[in-house]
Design a protein around this motif. Structure first.
Motif, PDB file in Angstrom:
ATOM      1  N   SER A 194     -36.326 -94.044 -69.507  1.00 26.93           N
ATOM      2  CA  SER A 194     -36.810 -95.423 -69.673  1.00 26.93           C
ATOM      3  C   SER A 194     -38.183 -95.300 -68.517  1.00 26.93           C
ATOM      4  CB  SER A 194     -35.893 -96.462 -69.021  1.00 26.93           C
ATOM      5  OG  SER A 194     -34.585 -96.606 -69.692  1.00 26.93           O
ATOM      6  N   LEU A 195     -38.055 -94.773 -67.569  1.00 33.10           N
ATOM      7  CA  LEU A 195     -39.234 -95.020 -66.727  1.00 33.10           C
ATOM      8  C   LEU A 195     -40.379 -94.041 -67.275  1.00 33.10           C
ATOM      9  CD1 LEU A 195     -37.653 -94.544 -63.229  1.00 33.10           C
ATOM     10  CD2 LEU A 195     -38.619 -96.500 -64.060  1.00 33.10           C
ATOM     11  N   TYR A 196     -40.086 -93.055 -68.027  1.00 34.93           N
ATOM     12  CA  TYR A 196     -41.086 -92.034 -68.847  1.00 34.93           C
ATOM     13  C   TYR A 196     -41.884 -92.953 -69.604  1.00 34.93           C
ATOM     14  CZ  TYR A 196     -43.182 -88.229 -70.948  1.00 34.93           C
ATOM     15  OH  TYR A 196     -44.282 -87.479 -71.389  1.00 34.93           O
ATOM     16  N   TYR A 197     -41.101 -93.576 -70.318  1.00 37.86           N
ATOM     17  CA  TYR A 197     -41.776 -94.235 -71.462  1.00 37.86           C
ATOM     18  C   TYR A 197     -42.543 -95.702 -70.899  1.00 37.86           C
ATOM     19  CZ  TYR A 197     -39.990 -90.931 -74.540  1.00 37.86           C
ATOM     20  OH  TYR A 197     -39.567 -89.518 -74.983  1.00 37.86           O
ATOM     21  N   LEU A 198     -42.129 -96.136 -69.784  1.00 33.49           N
ATOM     22  CA  LEU A 198     -42.699 -97.425 -69.105  1.00 33.49           C
ATOM     23  C   LEU A 198     -43.903 -96.666 -68.248  1.00 33.49           C
ATOM     24  CD1 LEU A 198     -39.516 -99.308 -68.087  1.00 33.49           C
ATOM     25  CD2 LEU A 198     -41.114-100.185 -69.569  1.00 33.49           C
ATOM     26  N   GLY A 199     -44.190 -95.625 -68.083  1.00 29.89           N
ATOM     27  CA  GLY A 199     -45.266 -95.080 -67.486  1.00 29.89           C
ATOM     28  C   GLY A 199     -45.045 -95.038 -66.012  1.00 29.89           C
ATOM     29  N   LYS A 200     -43.567 -95.131 -65.429  1.00 30.64           N
ATOM     30  CA  LYS A 200     -43.526 -95.059 -64.051  1.00 30.64           C
ATOM     31  C   LYS A 200     -43.014 -93.703 -63.550  1.00 30.64           C
ATOM     32  CE  LYS A 200     -42.903-100.118 -64.443  1.00 30.64           C
ATOM     33  NZ  LYS A 200     -42.036-101.369 -64.478  1.00 30.64           N
ATOM     34  N   ALA A 201     -42.692 -92.942 -64.351  1.00 27.32           N
ATOM     35  CA  ALA A 201     -41.862 -91.666 -64.087  1.00 27.32           C
ATOM     36  C   ALA A 201     -42.500 -90.866 -62.877  1.00 27.32           C
ATOM     37  CB  ALA A 201     -41.470 -90.894 -65.175  1.00 27.32           C
ATOM     38  N   ASN A 202     -43.781 -90.913 -62.876  1.00 25.88           N
ATOM     39  CA  ASN A 202     -44.567 -90.018 -61.987  1.00 25.88           C
ATOM     40  C   ASN A 202     -44.277 -90.537 -60.483  1.00 25.88           C
ATOM     41  OD1 ASN A 202     -46.316 -87.785 -62.651  1.00 25.88           O
ATOM     42  ND2 ASN A 202     -47.693 -89.355 -63.779  1.00 25.88           N
ATOM     43  N   ASP A 203     -43.703 -91.767 -60.270  1.00 28.35           N
ATOM     44  CA  ASP A 203     -43.401 -92.321 -58.971  1.00 28.35           C
ATOM     45  C   ASP A 203     -42.136 -91.589 -58.346  1.00 28.35           C
ATOM     46  OD1 ASP A 203     -45.529 -93.933 -59.195  1.00 28.35           O
ATOM     47  OD2 ASP A 203     -44.605 -95.517 -59.780  1.00 28.35           O
ATOM     48  N   GLU A 204     -41.435 -91.055 -59.266  1.00 29.00           N
ATOM     49  CA  GLU A 204     -40.103 -90.486 -58.806  1.00 29.00           C
ATOM     50  C   GLU A 204     -39.889 -89.020 -59.159  1.00 29.00           C
ATOM     51  OE1 GLU A 204     -37.852 -94.756 -59.540  1.00 29.00           O
ATOM     52  OE2 GLU A 204     -36.630 -92.773 -59.719  1.00 29.00           O
ATOM     53  N   ILE A 205     -41.381 -88.264 -59.524  1.00 28.33           N
ATOM     54  CA  ILE A 205     -41.050 -86.884 -59.953  1.00 28.33           C
ATOM     55  C   ILE A 205     -40.431 -86.066 -58.955  1.00 28.33           C
ATOM     56  CG2 ILE A 205     -43.296 -86.461 -59.173  1.00 28.33           C
ATOM     57  CD1 ILE A 205     -43.814 -84.897 -61.641  1.00 28.33           C
ATOM     58  N   ASP A 206     -40.597 -86.466 -57.833  1.00 29.02           N
ATOM     59  CA  ASP A 206     -39.979 -85.409 -56.597  1.00 29.02           C
ATOM     60  C   ASP A 206     -38.321 -85.544 -56.672  1.00 29.02           C
ATOM     61  OD1 ASP A 206     -42.564 -86.204 -54.396  1.00 29.02           O
ATOM     62  OD2 ASP A 206     -42.502 -84.723 -55.817  1.00 29.02           O
ATOM     63  N   GLY A 207     -37.741 -86.390 -57.223  1.00 27.83           N
ATOM     64  CA  GLY A 207     -36.356 -86.485 -57.386  1.00 27.83           C
ATOM     65  C   GLY A 207     -35.822 -85.925 -58.672  1.00 27.83           C
ATOM     66  N   ILE A 208     -36.492 -85.613 -59.555  1.00 24.70           N
ATOM     67  CA  ILE A 208     -36.117 -85.221 -60.830  1.00 24.70           C
ATOM     68  C   ILE A 208     -35.282 -83.864 -60.753  1.00 24.70           C
ATOM     69  CG2 ILE A 208     -36.497 -84.359 -63.227  1.00 24.70           C
ATOM     70  CD1 ILE A 208     -38.912 -86.350 -62.936  1.00 24.70           C
ATOM     71  N   THR A 209     -35.739 -82.779 -59.831  1.00 23.11           N
ATOM     72  CA  THR A 209     -35.038 -81.688 -59.268  1.00 23.11           C
ATOM     73  C   THR A 209     -33.566 -81.822 -58.996  1.00 23.11           C
ATOM     74  OG1 THR A 209     -37.307 -80.495 -58.895  1.00 23.11           O
ATOM     75  CG2 THR A 209     -34.981 -79.476 -58.131  1.00 23.11           C
ATOM     76  N   ASP A 210     -33.364 -83.110 -58.272  1.00 20.21           N
ATOM     77  CA  ASP A 210     -32.174 -83.339 -57.714  1.00 20.21           C
ATOM     78  C   ASP A 210     -31.180 -83.745 -58.777  1.00 20.21           C
ATOM     79  OD1 ASP A 210     -33.339 -84.409 -54.443  1.00 20.21           O
ATOM     80  OD2 ASP A 210     -32.579 -82.461 -55.036  1.00 20.21           O
ATOM     81  N   ILE A 211     -31.892 -84.505 -59.721  1.00 21.43           N
ATOM     82  CA  ILE A 211     -31.097 -85.071 -60.740  1.00 21.43           C
ATOM     83  C   ILE A 211     -30.443 -83.966 -61.644  1.00 21.43           C
ATOM     84  CG2 ILE A 211     -31.287 -86.314 -63.108  1.00 21.43           C
ATOM     85  CD1 ILE A 211     -33.304 -88.186 -61.659  1.00 21.43           C
ATOM     86  N   ALA A 212     -31.415 -83.016 -61.992  1.00 24.85           N
ATOM     87  CA  ALA A 212     -31.008 -81.777 -62.686  1.00 24.85           C
ATOM     88  C   ALA A 212     -29.791 -80.959 -61.922  1.00 24.85           C
ATOM     89  CB  ALA A 212     -32.277 -80.943 -63.227  1.00 24.85           C
ATOM     90  N   ARG A 213     -30.002 -80.921 -60.857  1.00 24.92           N
ATOM     91  CA  ARG A 213     -28.826 -80.344 -59.958  1.00 24.92           C
ATOM     92  C   ARG A 213     -27.490 -80.824 -60.138  1.00 24.92           C
ATOM     93  NH1 ARG A 213     -27.308 -81.353 -55.423  1.00 24.92           N
ATOM     94  NH2 ARG A 213     -29.112 -82.760 -54.947  1.00 24.92           N
TER      95      ARG A 213
END
Length: 592
Positions: A194-213
């Protein structure tokens, strides 16, 4: 390169996300069967091979199962069908459970399965309807994991129809209620989408690695790799191509081991775009072809469109114009199909929202009617004046119902016309023309009646737009549609395929008759007086003709053959008619 067509990327992960929660508490039944059921629930999204083996063992032990256990197994089998890509069978099995089971939890889970399956198969109208019916049961569900189940399904289809704020809200509902590790994984990936297509995912890019983990630790490899794919796209969008490739490539064996075509196609198409942007054309081509191979069964899918576009751009970069043309044709066809699906998705959402409003209005009207009936009972003992007042209220109510019915009918007609008609020319759009053509071909196949298909494309239309403006171009398209529609007989089909392409389906016409009609249409187009535009120029078109005697009754084959002939007409000098299977020009064939 920002991957343009990514809006349906999370379909597979979302399907698993909404469905991979633990089963509700079980009643006492066969302990061995129960243990296998529980194990199947645990591994169904994380270990497909073990899940398939357990389903086989459960089928073999079916005689020892209780009614409740049989229904749970039926649900797992419906899930298995959907996970393996046989969505039509999975939906039918889930629908039977939803309609026939007396267990509200089984109905609830079956409804969520249908919502996600309809989302993956692009039947958004049906998915949204079942979403409303499933969410209507949520107050009867005490198990928080099952509630997450419904919110996940609702969030998934909301993202699919472009309602990303709603998708984000459902994900946050799941995260706010102390979810399990798996539920948290699915909710975080859905929120990331949702954030990606709202254009807001860059604000949380540092946490994506933890999501995948966290997803990997929960055993959810599909969700973990969708998170990595989003991460890689963000890195690529920021020009960090090397980091994006390093993020995805080590996990390719894990991705392909899931056997999930949508995820595999997604990752390969993302890598193809990354390598193309970084200048590695060989790797870009290899991953694009892999994406096409794994996405071939998923028409209208974003990975398929992105892969064809990568092959086209790669061929252009290396100067291979022949390959570029071939890839561009595939890319254009896939792109048109994808855009049609986007339009259908938006229409489906509006249609269901209209239906929901109508149902709410109906309920409100019924409530009012009940109130009036109760009032009638009370005032029946009163004077004539009170009776007259009641009659007045009834008249007002009937007037309201009549007005609502009229408005509803008008809205239905408007939506149908919007879905079937090309807004500029007023003729059938591609989807409606294709549907009517397939119906006519099926009817003529039964009777052995010949059918001709004429496809034409305006010559140098881009030049008209460039020289005289798009308003003049639109005028030309409208005039062409008018003069050609006059040629049609009652049973013929005529539509605009897109851009400056049109087509006729001629029922009961052999090939010479079809050529004659094409000639008549060609001459009418050439005779169009352009002076009303304030400009003087000539409008011409190139025609391709195919017939069922040589090409059969399959619509797509017939359209392809006509398109081949049209291509020959273009290359032979334009403003002419070419017939599939004939090398000579048929421009001068006399009308019969």
């Amino acid at each position: 390169m920002a991957i343009r067509f990514a809006k349906n990327r999370l379909a597979g992960a979302a399907l698993c996300a909404a469905l991979a929660f633990f089963a509700p508490a079980m009643a006492t039944a066969s302990p061995a069967f129960e243990a296998m059921l529980q194990q199947a629930e645990v591994v169904r999204s994380s270990d497909p091979a073990q899940f398939d083996a357990l389903i086989g063992q459960l089928n073999a032990s079916l005689a020892s199962a209780s009614t409740r256990q049989r229904e749970q197994l039926d649900y797992l089998k419906a899930y298995q069908l959907a996970y393996s890509g046989r969505f039509d069978l999975g939906i039918e099995a889930a629908r039977k459970l939803f309609e026939e089971s007396s267990d509200v939890q089984v109905r609830f889970r079956a409804g969520a399965l249908m919502v996600n399956s309809f989302a993956v198969t692009r039947d958004f109208a049906s998915g949204l309807r079942y979403m409303n019916e499933t969410l209507a049961l949520i107050e009867q569900i005490e198990d928080p994991e099952l509630r997450h189940h419904a919110w996940s399904a609702a969030g998934t289809i909301s993202n699919h129809v472009g309602q990303y704020e709603k998708g984000k809200q459902f994900a946050e509902l799941m995260l706010a209620t102390e979810p399990s590790a798996r539920t948290r994984c699915f909710a975080e990936v859905m929120r990331l989408e949702s954030l990606y297509y709202l254009g807001k995912a860059n604000d949380e890019i540092d946490g994506i690695t933890d999501i995948a983990r966290r997803c990997s630790e929960a055993g959810e490899k599909i969700a973990a790799n969708f998170a990595r794919a989003f991460h890689a796209r963000l890195l690529s969008d920021n020009g960090q191509w090397n980091e994006a490739a390093i993020l995805l490539v080590p996990h390719l064996p894990e991705v392909e081991a899931t056997r999930y075509p949508r995820l595999i196609g997604e990752v390969h198409s993302t890598l193809a775009g990354i390598y193309l942007d970084s200048g590695d054309a060989a790797q870009a081509d290899a991953h694009a072809r892999a994406a096409i191979r794994f996405s071939a069964s998923m028409v209208n899918s974003a990975p398929l469109v992105a892969a064809y576009r990568t092959l086209y751009e790669s061929a252009l970069q290396r100067g291979d114009t022949a390959a570029a043309l071939a890839h561009h044709i595939n890319y254009a066809e896939a792109d048109k199909a994808f855009l049609d699906s986007v339009k259908a998705r938006e229409l489906a959402y509006q249609e269901v929202m209209t239906e929901t409003r109508e149902k709410n209005q109906t309920i409100e009207l019924l409530n009012r009617e009940n109130q009036v009936l109760q009032l009638r009972e009370q005032v029946s003992k009163q004077s004539r004046r009170n009776n007259q007042l009641l009659l007045a209220l009834l008249v007002v109510l009937l007037g309201t119902i009549a007005l609502w019915a009229w408005r509803t009918k008008r809205a239905q007609v408007a939506f149908r016309r919007l879905a079937e008609t090309d807004a500029l020319t007023g003729v059938s759009n591609r989807m409606h023309f294709s549907h009517r053509a397939e119906e006519a071909l099926a009817y003529c196949r039964k009777d052995g009646e010949e059918v001709g298909l004429v496809m034409f494309d305006l010559d140098e239309f881009k030049s008209i737009n460039d020289r005289f403006g798009h308003a003049t171009g639109d005028w030309v398209l409208t005039e062409v549609a008018k003069v050609c529609a006059d040629v049609c007989r009652k049973n013929d089909r005529f539509g605009r395929l897109g851009g400056e392409e049109f087509a006729f389906l001629l029922v009961g016409c052999d090939l010479p008759s079809s050529v004659a009609l094409a000639q008549a249409c060609r001459k009418r187009i050439a005779a169009i007086d352009t002076s009303p535009t304030g400009q003087v120029f000539t409008v011409t078109a190139s025609f391709g003709v195919a017939g069922t005697r040589a090409c059969g009754y399959d619509f797509l084959v017939l359209l392809s053959r006509a398109d081949d002939a049209l291509y020959q007409a273009k290359h032979a000098g334009r403003d002419r008619v070419r017939t599939h299977g004939l090398e000579s020009d048929t421009t001068e064939v006399a009308a019969t």
